[in-house]
Scaffold this motif. Structure first.
Motif, mmCIF file in Angstrom:
data_model
loop_
_atom_site.group_PDB
_atom_site.id
_atom_site.type_symbol
_atom_site.label_atom_id
_atom_site.label_comp_id
_atom_site.label_asym_id
_atom_site.label_seq_id
_atom_site.Cartn_x
_atom_site.Cartn_y
_atom_site.Cartn_z
ATOM 1 N N GLY A 38 26.461 -7.636 22.771
ATOM 2 C CA GLY A 38 26.223 -6.203 22.829
ATOM 3 C C GLY A 38 24.761 -5.828 22.915
ATOM 4 O O GLY A 38 24.400 -4.664 22.703
ATOM 5 N N ARG A 39 23.889 -6.783 23.245
ATOM 6 C CA ARG A 39 22.468 -6.475 23.371
ATOM 7 C C ARG A 39 22.139 -6.053 24.792
ATOM 8 O O ARG A 39 22.484 -6.764 25.760
ATOM 9 N N PRO A 40 21.477 -4.922 24.968
ATOM 10 C CA PRO A 40 21.086 -4.502 26.312
ATOM 11 C C PRO A 40 19.941 -5.359 26.843
ATOM 12 O O PRO A 40 19.079 -5.818 26.077
ATOM 13 N N ASN A 41 19.933 -5.568 28.166
ATOM 14 C CA ASN A 41 18.852 -6.319 28.794
ATOM 15 C C ASN A 41 18.671 -5.823 30.223
ATOM 16 O O ASN A 41 19.516 -5.103 30.773
ATOM 17 N N GLY A 56 15.300 -8.668 26.734
ATOM 18 C CA GLY A 56 16.031 -7.865 25.764
ATOM 19 C C GLY A 56 15.383 -6.515 25.510
ATOM 20 O O GLY A 56 14.210 -6.295 25.797
ATOM 21 N N MET A 57 16.188 -5.622 24.927
ATOM 22 C CA MET A 57 15.735 -4.258 24.657
ATOM 23 C C MET A 57 16.244 -3.827 23.289
ATOM 24 O O MET A 57 17.205 -4.394 22.761
ATOM 25 N N THR A 68 19.556 -3.053 18.262
ATOM 26 C CA THR A 68 19.263 -4.128 19.209
ATOM 27 C C THR A 68 20.507 -4.827 19.723
ATOM 28 O O THR A 68 20.428 -5.593 20.685
ATOM 29 N N GLY A 69 21.661 -4.599 19.118
ATOM 30 C CA GLY A 69 22.875 -5.290 19.537
ATOM 31 C C GLY A 69 24.115 -4.549 19.082
ATOM 32 O O GLY A 69 24.042 -3.508 18.417
ATOM 33 N N GLY A 145 9.968 -1.409 14.272
ATOM 34 C CA GLY A 145 9.612 -2.379 15.304
ATOM 35 C C GLY A 145 10.309 -2.048 16.603
ATOM 36 O O GLY A 145 11.361 -1.401 16.611
ATOM 37 N N GLU A 146 9.721 -2.471 17.695
ATOM 38 C CA GLU A 146 10.347 -2.298 19.008
ATOM 39 C C GLU A 146 10.472 -3.657 19.667
ATOM 40 O O GLU A 146 9.493 -4.407 19.749
ATOM 41 N N ASN A 147 11.676 -3.964 20.127
ATOM 42 C CA ASN A 147 11.952 -5.291 20.684
ATOM 43 C C ASN A 147 12.089 -5.260 22.197
ATOM 44 O O ASN A 147 12.947 -5.934 22.768
#
Length: 697
Positions: A38-41, A56-57, A68-69, A145-147
């Motif tokens: 379920g993680r956007p990319n 990843g996003m 994140t997921g 934080g930003e991933n």
């Protein structure tokens, strides 16, 4: 003005398959997907070449599960926008805003929280951001934080400076991504305030070039109510990850829905000229928030400024503090006196300069630096030898606008308390623009120059200035990200290593000005303060070894290659009087443009730009090079066909060299047309500046 929008909305609950959106030219392709967790990319390609591999996003939220997921897509929409708009001041008179958009609405299955990811794909590159709609399961929240990842397709050559949370005033390093290492940076560079938390962190905008000839730039746009994004690199993997600047408590951003992040941007082209010509950063900002912009004007100005950097005078009335904030053995004259200001006003009037900046006019300079003192300046009290009314009256009588100087010494809380009184003081004495400064550690204590608190402060000052019809030029602030489209009174900023460092430090290498247009200037105009004619500082003090690392001709060319509607003739009047023929170019050059042509460009090597004056037929050209000599031939096909022009060419002398013979220059005049080709010979660290004036038949 052309305008059209098309939209396709697709409902697809639980979407896992990829969604693709292309640029209008179809050269750039973005693919979005959600993996099994379920993680956007996303991925990005250019002409079928990979630019960003699967990356990843998402965001981390303090005291809550990370965003994140665990997502599913509940809706996607694609649309096309093609409009145009006219900037108040700019490099061109009209800007096309053309992109294809993909918006994905995500829902986190376990929490029910929603997050949208919006992509806009231009012919210049890609912008994307996170958007948080109003919702019951997410109201106030803290970003910890930003991933956002940028997984690059190779070990590209990079032009980088350390990821310093307090300063951008570094010379650029040119290495492979795998060789990024802040421990190898020479810190004996004249920067007084350094905050580098990570060994492998770099700042954005980060300019790169791949081995197969792609020019790639990672940056951001519309940074509002959010910290500046730096980049954490992993040299072994050629990957980058967003690194946000924290506040005094270690948090990144305080938000409340509805909210969104700035745009993360990726520019890409196989032609370096297209990176310099991009308008994507501006287009990702909102339209002007100021209805009546008639009071926002371009300006050329002089200043009681360089003489302090050169050691001829001082900011403080006691005459004991030099430009490096060190106590001098022998006191020197105070620069900002009534008599000296009148002398500069006379010079401005004689040579047609609209503005005069006066620094050191107000009390507080004796102990302003590095004491972390809350109340240093009150922004209204002059030194006894500076009569505000007398100087203001004299300037008005002679048709010269005074530019106010507000050095905050980093005490932002003090500045905000006094801002309305400071602006009233300006209006009482006819000041229409202000240069602000943020040298020193920030108060509130523990905040960084690039954190959310300071980003909000810079914009707060611009908004309050707009209410008072005041233009703003900020120094030592966070670098601009196109916000001047929304607030066009934010006329310029420094936010990089400017020309002043040449006066009292190791200086700026000859490559510096060939890199800045590919980095700092992508976000907005820079007050670089060109126009230094006395290159070597030993003219003021025989013991000095410092110097400007260009030829005199290159200083002229910078007025074209370093865009700003606010341009300073930075040297002192006496030096311009020594070289009146070269000074003529500075007097002639314009500051607001109808059109701009990037003729040649290679980051770190050379740049040649031609610009047409707004509302006139005149053109100006600037060509600069790095530490190497360069010979090139440029076509003048940008000129109007059928017209004849008088070209005045300011070029390096035959023996010119930035280090050994920097003031050697030649001036020649010839008649040209759009069919003419000019051969330019640039000395090491040199340049050529040309004015093209139409010849009336």
């Amino acid at each position: 003005m052309k305008f059209y929008i098309t939209a396709i909305i697709i409902f697809c609950a639980g979407l896992l398959n990829a969604q693709t959106v292309q640029s209008p030219s179809k050269e750039i392709t973005v693919t979005f997907a959600i993996d099994a967790s379920g993680r956007p990319n996303y991925t990005v390609s250019y002409k079928n070449k990979p630019v960003i591999l699967k990356s990843g996003m998402g965001l981390e939220i303090k005291h809550l599960p990370a965003l994140t997921g665990g997502f599913k897509a509940i809706e996607t929409a694609q649309s096309t926008v093609d409009t145009s708009w006219k900037p108040v001041l700019g490099e061109v008179a009209e800007i096309r805003n053309n992109y294809n958009q993909l918006a994905i609405a995500l829902e986190q299955v376990e929490t029910g929280r929603r997050m949208n990811i919006i992509f806009r794909v231009f012919d210049e590159g890609v912008g994307f951001r996170y958007d948080f709609p109003k919702q019951p399961n997410l109201n106030y929240f803290i970003v910890s934080g930003e991933n956002t990842e940028f997984n690059l397709a190779g070990d590209h050559k990079a032009f980088w400076i350390p990821g310093d949370f307090d300063s951008q005033e570094y010379a650029y390093n040119e290495t492979l991504l795998s060789q990024i290492d802040n421990q190898k940076v020479d810190m004996n560079n004249g920067i007084g305030m350094k905050s580098i938390p990570q060994r492998y962190a770099v700042q954005s905008p980060l300019m790169m070039k791949s081995k197969d000839g792609l020019y790639i730039n990672i940056f951001e746009a519309a940074v509002i109510n959010y910290p500046v994004m730096h980049l954490q690199s992993d040299p072994a993997k050629h990957t980058l990850k967003s690194l946000l600047v924290p506040n005094a408590m270690g948090d990144m951003a305080f938000l409340q829905t509805p909210a969104h992040t700035p745009w993360r941007t990726i520019m890409v082209s196989d032609d370096a000229r297209k990176i310099l010509a991009q308008k994507m950063i501006l287009n990702l900002n909102d339209p002007s928030a100021i209805d009546d912009t008639s009071w926002i004007k371009p300006m050329k100005y002089i200043g009681i400024w360089w003489e302090m950097h050169a050691g001829k005078s001082t900011w403080d009335m006691s005459g004991t503090q030099d430009a490096a904030q060190k106590t001098t053995a022998t006191p020197r004259p105070h620069g900002a006196t009534t008599a000296n200001a009148k002398k500069y006003i006379d010079f401005a009037k004689k040579h047609g300069f609209e503005g005069l900046l006066i620094e050191g006019w107000n009390t507080g300079w004796e102990d302003w630096y590095n004491n972390w003192k809350e109340e240093v300046f009150d922004f209204t009290t002059p030194y006894p030898d500076f009569n505000v009314k007398e100087v203001s009256d004299y300037a008005k009588k002679n048709g010269v606008q005074l530019i106010m100087h507000h050095e905050t010494s980093g005490s932002v809380s003090n500045y905000e308390r006094r801002l309305d009184r400071a602006f009233k003081h300006m209006k009482d004495y006819g000041y229409q623009s202000v240069k602000s400064g943020y040298v020193g550690r920030i108060i509130p204590r523990g905040e960084f120059h690039d954190g959310q608190t300071m980003v909000n402060h810079y914009l707060y000052v611009v908004k309050r200035a707009a209410e008072n019809k005041i233009m703003v030029d900020s120094h030592e602030s966070a670098r601009p990200t196109g916000v001047q489209r929304t607030w066009p009174n934010y006329i310029a900023a420094e936010a990089a290593r400017g020309n002043e460092f040449n006066a009292w430090s190791v200086g700026n290498p000859p490559t510096h000005e060939t890199i800045l247009p590919f980095t700092r200037l992508l976000g907005g105009p820079m007050d670089y303060t060109p126009g230094i004619f006395e290159i070597k500082m030993n003219v003021y003090d025989p013991t000095k070894t410092e110097q400007v690392h260009t030829t005199l001709a290159k200083q002229l060319a910078l007025y074209i290659t370093m865009y700003s509607p606010l341009q300073m003739a930075a040297d002192i009047p006496e030096n311009y009087e020594k070289y009146p023929d070269a000074f003529q170019f500075i007097k002639d050059v314009e500051t607001d443009w109808q059109d701009t042509k990037i003729l040649e460009a290679e980051p770190g090597d050379y740049i040649t730009i031609a610009r047409k004056t707004k509302g006139k037929e005149s053109w100006f050209l600037g060509a600069i090079t790095d530490e190497n000599t360069r010979t090139t031939t440029v076509s003048l096909d940008f000129l109007t066909p059928g017209k004849k022009y008088r070209a005045v060419i300011y070029q390096d002398g035959k023996t010119a060299d930035w280090k050994n013979n920097p003031i050697s220059y030649e001036i020649k005049t010839q008649e040209v047309t759009s069919k003419t080709k000019l051969k330019l010979i640039l000395a090491a660290g040199g340049g050529t500046a040309i004015s093209f004036m139409p010849i009336d038949k």
